[in-house]
Motif scaffolding. Sequence first.
Motif, mmCIF file in Angstrom:
data_model
loop_
_atom_site.group_PDB
_atom_site.id
_atom_site.type_symbol
_atom_site.label_atom_id
_atom_site.label_comp_id
_atom_site.label_asym_id
_atom_site.label_seq_id
_atom_site.Cartn_x
_atom_site.Cartn_y
_atom_site.Cartn_z
ATOM 1 N N LEU A 46 3.234 3.152 13.723
ATOM 2 C CA LEU A 46 4.158 2.269 13.013
ATOM 3 C C LEU A 46 3.406 1.154 12.284
ATOM 4 N N GLY A 47 2.186 0.893 12.668
ATOM 5 C CA GLY A 47 1.381 -0.135 12.019
ATOM 6 C C GLY A 47 1.107 0.145 10.557
ATOM 7 N N ILE A 48 1.301 1.392 10.135
ATOM 8 C CA ILE A 48 1.048 1.720 8.736
ATOM 9 C C ILE A 48 2.108 1.103 7.826
ATOM 10 N N VAL A 49 3.309 0.876 8.338
ATOM 11 C CA VAL A 49 4.382 0.328 7.502
ATOM 12 C C VAL A 49 4.084 -1.116 7.079
ATOM 13 N N PRO A 50 3.729 -2.034 8.021
ATOM 14 C CA PRO A 50 3.373 -3.376 7.549
ATOM 15 C C PRO A 50 2.096 -3.392 6.708
ATOM 16 N N PHE A 51 1.152 -2.493 7.024
ATOM 17 C CA PHE A 51 -0.073 -2.415 6.228
ATOM 18 C C PHE A 51 0.260 -2.033 4.795
ATOM 19 N N ALA A 52 1.114 -1.029 4.618
ATOM 20 C CA ALA A 52 1.502 -0.614 3.270
ATOM 21 C C ALA A 52 2.321 -1.712 2.584
ATOM 22 N N GLY A 53 3.161 -2.401 3.340
ATOM 23 C CA GLY A 53 3.926 -3.506 2.760
ATOM 24 C C GLY A 53 3.024 -4.629 2.279
ATOM 25 N N PHE A 54 1.996 -4.942 3.077
ATOM 26 C CA PHE A 54 1.048 -5.967 2.658
ATOM 27 C C PHE A 54 0.309 -5.540 1.398
ATOM 28 N N GLN A 55 -0.048 -4.272 1.328
ATOM 29 C CA GLN A 55 -0.741 -3.778 0.136
ATOM 30 C C GLN A 55 0.164 -3.846 -1.092
ATOM 31 N N LEU A 56 1.465 -3.563 -0.897
ATOM 32 C CA LEU A 56 2.401 -3.691 -2.018
ATOM 33 C C LEU A 56 2.520 -5.138 -2.486
ATOM 34 N N ALA A 89 -3.092 0.350 -10.186
ATOM 35 C CA ALA A 89 -2.058 -0.378 -9.449
ATOM 36 C C ALA A 89 -0.818 0.493 -9.261
ATOM 37 N N GLN A 90 -0.442 1.241 -10.281
ATOM 38 C CA GLN A 90 0.710 2.133 -10.162
ATOM 39 C C GLN A 90 0.440 3.245 -9.147
ATOM 40 N N ARG A 91 -0.748 3.804 -9.182
ATOM 41 C CA ARG A 91 -1.116 4.853 -8.223
ATOM 42 C C ARG A 91 -1.087 4.311 -6.808
ATOM 43 N N ASN A 92 -1.619 3.127 -6.610
ATOM 44 C CA ASN A 92 -1.659 2.541 -5.275
ATOM 45 C C ASN A 92 -0.258 2.167 -4.780
ATOM 46 N N ALA A 93 0.609 1.736 -5.673
ATOM 47 C CA ALA A 93 1.989 1.437 -5.275
ATOM 48 C C ALA A 93 2.705 2.708 -4.838
ATOM 49 N N ILE A 94 2.498 3.792 -5.551
ATOM 50 C CA ILE A 94 3.089 5.075 -5.156
ATOM 51 C C ILE A 94 2.542 5.519 -3.814
ATOM 52 N N LEU A 95 1.264 5.287 -3.575
ATOM 53 C CA LEU A 95 0.645 5.642 -2.299
ATOM 54 C C LEU A 95 1.258 4.840 -1.152
ATOM 55 N N CYS A 96 1.490 3.553 -1.361
ATOM 56 C CA CYS A 96 2.117 2.715 -0.326
ATOM 57 C C CYS A 96 3.541 3.177 -0.033
ATOM 58 N N LEU A 97 4.289 3.456 -1.070
ATOM 59 C CA LEU A 97 5.662 3.913 -0.875
ATOM 60 C C LEU A 97 5.700 5.273 -0.195
ATOM 61 N N ALA A 98 4.754 6.142 -0.538
ATOM 62 C CA ALA A 98 4.694 7.457 0.101
ATOM 63 C C ALA A 98 4.365 7.335 1.585
ATOM 64 N N ALA A 99 3.508 6.387 1.943
ATOM 65 C CA ALA A 99 3.170 6.196 3.353
ATOM 66 C C ALA A 99 4.403 5.787 4.148
ATOM 67 N N CYS A 100 5.171 4.855 3.625
ATOM 68 C CA CYS A 100 6.383 4.411 4.330
ATOM 69 C C CYS A 100 7.436 5.509 4.381
#
Length: 129
Positions: A46-56, A89-100
């Motif tokens: 579950l730690g991946i969700v806040p990590f991805a949120g922080f990256q976003l 930045a767009q690629r990384n945002a898609i990656l964060c959203l895909a992780a969640c």
Amino acid sequence: MGLQWVILSYVVAAEAAVALFLTLPSPSIIKSRIVSLVSLILQPALGIVPFAGFQLMDIYWKQEHRLMCTSETCTAAERDRYEKSIYKAQRNAILCLAACLLYWFVHRICNYYKELQRLEEVEKRRKNL
């Protein structure tokens, strides 16, 4: 700076593989063991969700404070660097959203199979009565 994106991409790939593996047809005994194993892994993952949120949030902050290169005074190299940073930045945002999103899919699939097992046990008990 790129290590966090490599880690996030590996996590997304692992989540996609787990989601695919959970949805493949298999015997119920094997499926129940797989679901129980994945359910044990879900809590620490579950730690991946806040990590991805922080990256976003980091992507958003950088977008708001990025120097614009839209005027005629920009050179071709500056414009290319600006466009490349926008694409990254767009690629990384898609990656964060895909992780969640993939984490949520795996969580829901596991809950679905657990509920299905519980209902099958209730049905067996009712048949035995």
